[in-house]
Design an enzyme around this catalytic site. Structure first.
Site: not given
Ligand code: GLN
Length: 494
Positions: A79, A154, A178
């Site tokens: 990532k 994400s 994410s």
């Molecule tokens: N969807 C969640 C957010 O927007 C989780 C994001 C994540 O785990 N980095 O914060």
């Protein structure tokens, strides 16, 4: 020997035995990236030359009888939130466009030391803020199961590249879901380890008390393989745990007889797609058939999870992202001072941040700054921390009665790109089943448990107490030995 037909564990074994060369393996995946990624956009950067050189070096060392690392020749996609010193690291933000870190993240260094082959950096929501990958400054990722749908986020690029066989394994990060949510929406397996199990050094910080790195792969067994390399203490991350790293791959075999799995009735309330509910119930039935017992448990404060997370995470983000001001870090505006600001310096800060950050990141910074401001701190941030403790206590109580808690990962299967982009609250609600794990600092794993009639993957989540990764991986692995969902592939052009 077809590299695409092998698990990561078998690939590593085949390379070690010389049945296939590391170069052949790297070429297979790199060629697929070249062919498919135009329509998926899972990669922000592909490292073709460096990957092939690395693979050739591994082959040469093998032929010379020299020792090889535990992941020798295994292609890994990382990532773009993790620093890599030989490749750009952008966090999918214009703020960091073109940035090349002077050092490798701890996890990246461990992967290199284990002789893994880094194939590239994967697309994501900007600064890991989002649940659909549509917040990337470099374009959305398309779900390999249906290119008109989101892969989740994400870590959407990491999930999509594994789902489309562009890499056998990938690294993601999980602050509120994410790793697990995109794994669920793309039909792969993703583990969010206990907070501190893996060093965060070199992970671009989003919300430091929630962030955790983890493996994404087709199967739990392959996640276990990666964990053995990436988990463990790092003196460079004060929150990393000193506990010994188990041999995760050797702890998979034990049957599930007597395993107590909790089921939270509220998980099956309004908002849950009926096909997802059905798939999840079938997974409970399969675990039962494998020897587990299913018990009702309660997480009374889970309903406050989204509200709590969307205070804690933006507060920490507003503080973490203060460093991107065009002077200390990040994009600096090219605009000349206009005289319209209180000083040229303030103007430079304001313009650099306005130009560098995308809309969702700006929204989080504003939410967090507001909640932390003197008059509101107690009403919002301090209160959220108190609720966070109650959420954690719910889990501790539940784990007195059960070993793991099962349930859905996401309320719906992959949704169409664009469906939620104009409604941030709808996007936040997608995280309702995943944020609790991070708020409690415990572990969670997501793996496929079926498909909708329309052919979209359905994810199942297991959550476990701190350091229960061996059990989470074993339960998921046992399930995968009895089912075949994780072996299904999306139809991609040959
Ligand atoms: N969807 C969640 C957010 O927007 C989780 C994001 C994540 O785990 N980095 O914060």
């Amino acid at each position: 020997m077809q590299p695409l037909d092998l698990s990561a564990i078998d690939l590593v074994a085949a390379i070690r035995r010389g049945e296939v060369s590391a170069v052949q393996v790297a070429e297979t995946f790199l060629d697929r990236i070249a062919r498919l990624d135009g329509s998926i956009n899972a990669f922000l950067h592909v490292n073709r030359e460096a990957a092939l050189t690395r693979a050739a070096d591994i082959d040469a060392r093998r032929k010379a009888g020299k020792p090889l690392g535990a992941l020798a020749g295994l292609p890994v996609a990382v990532k773009d939130a993790l620093c890599t010193k030989d490749q750009p690291t952008t966090c999918a933000s214009k703020m960091l466009a073109g940035y090349r870190p002077p050092y490798d993240a701890h996890v990246v260094a461990r992967l290199r030391d284990a002789d893994a082959v880094l194939v590239g950096k994967t697309n994501m929501d900007e600064f890991a803020m989002g649940g659909s990958n549509e917040n990337s400054a470099f374009g959305a990722v398309h779900n390999p199961w249906d290119l008109s749908r989101a892969p989740g986020g994400s870590s959407g690029g990491s999930a999509a590249c594994v789902a489309a066989d562009m890499a056998p394994v990938a690294i993601g990060s999980d602050t509120g879901g994410s790793i697990r949510q995109p794994a669920g929406l793309c039909g792969i397996t993703g583990l969010k380890p206990t907070y501190g199990r893996i060093s965060r050094r070199g992970l671009v910080a989003f919300a430091s008390s929630l962030d955790q790195i983890g493996p994404m792969a087709r199967s739990a067994a392959d996640c276990a393989l990666l964990m053995e390399t990436i988990a463990g203490h790092d003196p460079g991350d004060a929150t990393s745990l000193a506990d010994e790293v188990p041999r995760y791959t050797e702890m998979l075999e034990k049957p599930l007889n007597g395993l107590r799995v909790g089921r939270v009735r509220e998980h099956f309330g309004p908002g849950l797609d009926p096909e997802v509910a059905h798939g999840v119930e079938e997974a409970f039935a399969a675990l039962k058939a494998a020897g587990a017992t299913i018990h009702d448990v309660e997480l009374p404060h889970a309903k406050y999870g989204i509200a709590t997370y969307y205070l804690v995470a933006p507060c920490e983000a507003s503080s973490n992202l203060a460093r991107y001001d065009g002077a200390h870090y990040g994009h600096r505006t090219a605009a000349r001072p206009s005289g319209e600001f209180e000083s040229p310096l303030v103007e430079m800060y304001c313009r650099s941040r306005a130009e560098g950050f995308g809309p969702e990141v700006k929204r989080r910074i504003m939410l967090g700054t507001y909640a932390l401001s003197a008059g509101y701190y107690d009403a919002f941030y301090a209160k959220a921390l108190r609720v966070r403790r109650l959420i954690r206590q719910d889990y501790l109580d539940a784990f007195q009665k059960v070993d793991l808690i099962g349930g859905p990962v996401s309320p719906t299967p992959a949704f169409p790109l664009g469906e939620k982009t104009s409604d941030p609250l709808a996007m936040y609600l997608v995280d309702m089943y995943t944020v609790g794990t991070n708020l409690a600092g415990i572990g969670g794993i997501s793996f496929p448990c079926g498909f909708t009639k329309g052919g979209l993957p359905i994810g199942f989540q297991l959550q476990g107490p701190a350091l229960s990764e061996p059990l989470l991986l074993r339960a998921a692995d046992r399930y995968q030995k009895l089912t075949d969902w994780h072996n299904r592939r999306p139809k991609m052009p040959a």
